[in-house]
Scaffold this motif. Sequence first.
Motif, PDB file in Angstrom:
ATOM      1  N   LEU A 332       0.830  -1.208   0.000  1.00 58.39           N
ATOM      2  CA  LEU A 332       0.000   0.000   0.000  1.00 58.39           C
ATOM      3  C   LEU A 332       0.862   1.253   0.000  1.00 58.39           C
ATOM      4  CD1 LEU A 332      -3.127  -0.313   2.349  1.00 58.39           C
ATOM      5  CD2 LEU A 332      -3.052   0.123  -0.104  1.00 58.39           C
ATOM      6  N   ALA A 333       1.882   1.232   0.826  1.00 56.99           N
ATOM      7  CA  ALA A 333       2.788   2.392   0.895  1.00 56.99           C
ATOM      8  C   ALA A 333       3.504   2.590  -0.438  1.00 56.99           C
ATOM      9  CB  ALA A 333       3.799   2.193   2.026  1.00 56.99           C
ATOM     10  N   GLU A 334       3.960   1.509  -1.051  1.00 59.11           N
ATOM     11  CA  GLU A 334       4.635   1.605  -2.350  1.00 59.11           C
ATOM     12  C   GLU A 334       3.694   2.127  -3.436  1.00 59.11           C
ATOM     13  OE1 GLU A 334       6.387  -2.154  -3.381  1.00 59.11           O
ATOM     14  OE2 GLU A 334       7.307  -2.393  -1.400  1.00 59.11           O
ATOM     15  N   ALA A 335       2.410   1.827  -3.285  1.00 60.69           N
ATOM     16  CA  ALA A 335       1.425   2.282  -4.268  1.00 60.69           C
ATOM     17  C   ALA A 335       1.028   3.732  -4.060  1.00 60.69           C
ATOM     18  CB  ALA A 335       0.191   1.389  -4.198  1.00 60.69           C
ATOM     19  N   GLY A 336       1.524   4.356  -2.971  1.00 64.85           N
ATOM     20  CA  GLY A 336       1.222   5.770  -2.728  1.00 64.85           C
ATOM     21  C   GLY A 336       0.220   6.009  -1.625  1.00 64.85           C
ATOM     22  N   LEU A 343     -11.907   2.495   1.143  1.00 68.72           N
ATOM     23  CA  LEU A 343     -12.665   1.874   0.068  1.00 68.72           C
ATOM     24  C   LEU A 343     -14.053   1.488   0.567  1.00 68.72           C
ATOM     25  CD1 LEU A 343      -9.952  -0.599  -1.307  1.00 68.72           C
ATOM     26  CD2 LEU A 343     -10.673   1.535  -2.393  1.00 68.72           C
ATOM     27  N   SER A 344     -15.014   1.469  -0.347  1.00 66.03           N
ATOM     28  CA  SER A 344     -16.357   1.007  -0.007  1.00 66.03           C
ATOM     29  C   SER A 344     -16.475  -0.484  -0.287  1.00 66.03           C
ATOM     30  CB  SER A 344     -17.412   1.769  -0.820  1.00 66.03           C
ATOM     31  OG  SER A 344     -17.337   1.409  -2.190  1.00 66.03           O
ATOM     32  N   LEU A 345     -17.326  -1.151   0.478  1.00 64.14           N
ATOM     33  CA  LEU A 345     -17.597  -2.569   0.296  1.00 64.14           C
ATOM     34  C   LEU A 345     -19.117  -2.750   0.291  1.00 64.14           C
ATOM     35  CD1 LEU A 345     -16.777  -5.570   0.137  1.00 64.14           C
ATOM     36  CD2 LEU A 345     -16.583  -5.571   2.645  1.00 64.14           C
ATOM     37  N   LYS A 346     -19.687  -2.949  -0.892  1.00 63.68           N
ATOM     38  CA  LYS A 346     -21.137  -3.089  -1.026  1.00 63.68           C
ATOM     39  C   LYS A 346     -21.501  -4.570  -0.992  1.00 63.68           C
ATOM     40  CE  LYS A 346     -22.022   1.241  -3.459  1.00 63.68           C
ATOM     41  NZ  LYS A 346     -22.610   1.910  -4.638  1.00 63.68           N
ATOM     42  N   LEU A 347     -22.344  -4.934  -0.034  1.00 63.62           N
ATOM     43  CA  LEU A 347     -22.655  -6.338   0.205  1.00 63.62           C
ATOM     44  C   LEU A 347     -24.111  -6.641  -0.119  1.00 63.62           C
ATOM     45  CD1 LEU A 347     -20.824  -6.769   3.625  1.00 63.62           C
ATOM     46  CD2 LEU A 347     -19.988  -7.402   1.353  1.00 63.62           C
ATOM     47  N   ILE A 360     -15.796 -10.108   8.095  1.00 63.92           N
ATOM     48  CA  ILE A 360     -14.465 -10.691   8.319  1.00 63.92           C
ATOM     49  C   ILE A 360     -13.455 -10.115   7.344  1.00 63.92           C
ATOM     50  CG2 ILE A 360     -13.147 -12.845   8.304  1.00 63.92           C
ATOM     51  CD1 ILE A 360     -15.794 -14.269   9.079  1.00 63.92           C
ATOM     52  N   VAL A 361     -13.841 -10.020   6.071  1.00 61.00           N
ATOM     53  CA  VAL A 361     -12.940  -9.448   5.066  1.00 61.00           C
ATOM     54  C   VAL A 361     -12.600  -8.000   5.417  1.00 61.00           C
ATOM     55  CG1 VAL A 361     -12.773  -8.698   2.661  1.00 61.00           C
ATOM     56  CG2 VAL A 361     -13.635 -10.979   3.192  1.00 61.00           C
ATOM     57  N   ALA A 362     -13.602  -7.233   5.811  1.00 60.45           N
ATOM     58  CA  ALA A 362     -13.354  -5.829   6.183  1.00 60.45           C
ATOM     59  C   ALA A 362     -12.374  -5.743   7.347  1.00 60.45           C
ATOM     60  CB  ALA A 362     -14.669  -5.139   6.536  1.00 60.45           C
ATOM     61  N   SER A 363     -12.537  -6.616   8.338  1.00 56.59           N
ATOM     62  CA  SER A 363     -11.624  -6.618   9.482  1.00 56.59           C
ATOM     63  C   SER A 363     -10.206  -6.963   9.050  1.00 56.59           C
ATOM     64  CB  SER A 363     -12.125  -7.623  10.529  1.00 56.59           C
ATOM     65  OG  SER A 363     -11.221  -7.732  11.604  1.00 56.59           O
ATOM     66  N   GLY A 369      -4.140  -2.036   6.843  1.00 52.25           N
ATOM     67  CA  GLY A 369      -3.936  -0.643   6.483  1.00 52.25           C
ATOM     68  C   GLY A 369      -5.043  -0.010   5.662  1.00 52.25           C
ATOM     69  N   PHE A 370      -6.062  -0.783   5.308  1.00 49.01           N
ATOM     70  CA  PHE A 370      -7.198  -0.228   4.573  1.00 49.01           C
ATOM     71  C   PHE A 370      -8.219   0.358   5.545  1.00 49.01           C
ATOM     72  CE2 PHE A 370      -5.346  -3.304   1.718  1.00 49.01           C
ATOM     73  CZ  PHE A 370      -5.475  -2.728   0.460  1.00 49.01           C
ATOM     74  N   LYS A 371      -9.129   1.136   5.008  1.00 45.17           N
ATOM     75  CA  LYS A 371     -10.256   1.660   5.777  1.00 45.17           C
ATOM     76  C   LYS A 371     -11.514   1.325   4.989  1.00 45.17           C
ATOM     77  CE  LYS A 371      -7.375   5.474   7.456  1.00 45.17           C
ATOM     78  NZ  LYS A 371      -7.162   6.953   7.446  1.00 45.17           N
ATOM     79  N   ILE A 372     -12.183   0.268   5.420  1.00 45.69           N
ATOM     80  CA  ILE A 372     -13.298  -0.280   4.650  1.00 45.69           C
ATOM     81  C   ILE A 372     -14.634   0.208   5.209  1.00 45.69           C
ATOM     82  CG2 ILE A 372     -14.436  -2.383   3.853  1.00 45.69           C
ATOM     83  CD1 ILE A 372     -11.632  -1.904   2.683  1.00 45.69           C
ATOM     84  N   ASN A 373     -15.433   0.792   4.334  1.00 44.48           N
ATOM     85  CA  ASN A 373     -16.774   1.242   4.689  1.00 44.48           C
ATOM     86  C   ASN A 373     -17.797   0.268   4.105  1.00 44.48           C
ATOM     87  OD1 ASN A 373     -15.805   3.684   5.918  1.00 44.48           O
ATOM     88  ND2 ASN A 373     -15.493   4.506   3.857  1.00 44.48           N
TER      89      ASN A 373
END
Length: 492
Positions: A332-336, A343-347, A360-363, A369-373
């Motif tokens: 993630l850091a290398e990608a900037g 990111l959003s996660l529509k279920l 579970i995936v969001a956790s 290092g992601f922030k999943i909504n």
Amino acid sequence: MKKLLIAAAVASAVIAPMTAEAAKTSVSYGMRLEPPGLDPRTGAAAAISRITLYNIFEGLTRIDIDGNVQPALAKSWTVSPDGLVYTFKLEEGVKFHDGSDFDSSDVKYTFEENAAENSVNKRKGRFTNIASIETPDAATVILTLKEPRGDFLAQLGESTAVIVDPESDGSNATKPVGTGPYKLVRWIKGDSVKLAMADTYRDKANLKIKTATFRFINDDAARMATLLTGDLDFTSVPNETLEQFTLTGQFRIIEGTTNGETILSTNNKSEALSKLKVRQAIAHAINRQEIIDGAMFGYGTPIGSHFAPHHPDYVDLTGTYPYDPEKSKALLAEAGYPNGLELSLKLPPVDDYARKGGQIVASQLNKAGFKINIENVDWPKWLDEVYKKKNYDLSIVSHVEPMDISIYSRKGYYFNYENPELDKVINAAQVALSPAVKTAKLQEAQKMIAEDAVNGFLFQLAAVQVVRKGLNGVWPNWHLFVTDIARMSWED
């Protein structure tokens, strides 16, 4: 409350079993989701074919309980040595439910409509690959392909290739008219679909089941209770509750496989997700077994690409990006994105693999290092925003069609993924007449998709069903999403 409901149902099941008379000629199946329509050629939802395929509608071929191709509306066929020309001899004396005759002109009409410019058939490419359709007589159809397709006969047994009557085609979504063993009696929106044996069917004498009801019960506890009290004969229930059904002695548990690749669908054209390192970071953040154990209670097979593990051409690619949260953070850091990525996660509304799995995936992603909504949506909204408009970052869904790796070369598909080199490999697999060449190309395609981390590949969906004792013919393995009522029966 859920435990009380189930306990009451268990007690009721002991004192109020179904009558023998009802059990001999009818079945009731519990479905989580209601289909948006009843025309299997035009909708993407598996719930449509669950009700209509082989029951209301038929194709030239069908797939049997063992996954083999069998005759249906075509009683026999020959294939030219170059794999381009298919000559079908049709069953004669077949009628549609409205009494009109079936013949070769109906096949020609259906396949031409499937290939038309305005066609919404999700397998349209299979029909645009047909160069010509000849009907030398009412009982003969000759299909000449532009390119050979090794799986063409099996594809003609899928829901997108059912044959329709031109006169009733426009109303099939709500008033389906086919040649199958059962006709629609009623559709009570939000509740059920009832089918009854069609008087027009050519083989009524061999139908053991005369009526079938498909009940729509999305709530797991309610579906379990309905099964236990005798109002359902078979269904899928939460895996953690299977032990409940051994208490009454009235049920058996059937475990099998499906073609359902459960994936973390990824919008490959979003600004962040278009970067390979971000997709690799997602892949390294995923602990598949934790998802299978937590959401599916151990039922499921980890996958590393979009391919069914039970298929002989499967390659185990789960080690391509092994679980490594620290590696994920570094990528993630290398990608900037050194401070993380939102990111959003529509279920969609599937409690186990989507909603529980999504948590579970969001956790897992948040730890990397992601922030999943998370946004929970109903199926119409999912189909509109994710599948059609591609307005999403991530989603979780099971792709249930057999041999559907070709969707990765489908233009405009909701993954928003483009790879001309992969397109060539998939096309080479589709046109291959040599089994060895086909295997090599399919395995090459699996590796390309895995290495490009097109999606987050999670697990293959298992088929776990609770079936009332005495009911035979329920498919243990879901080669297609089919409820083949005509081949079911109750023990005498």
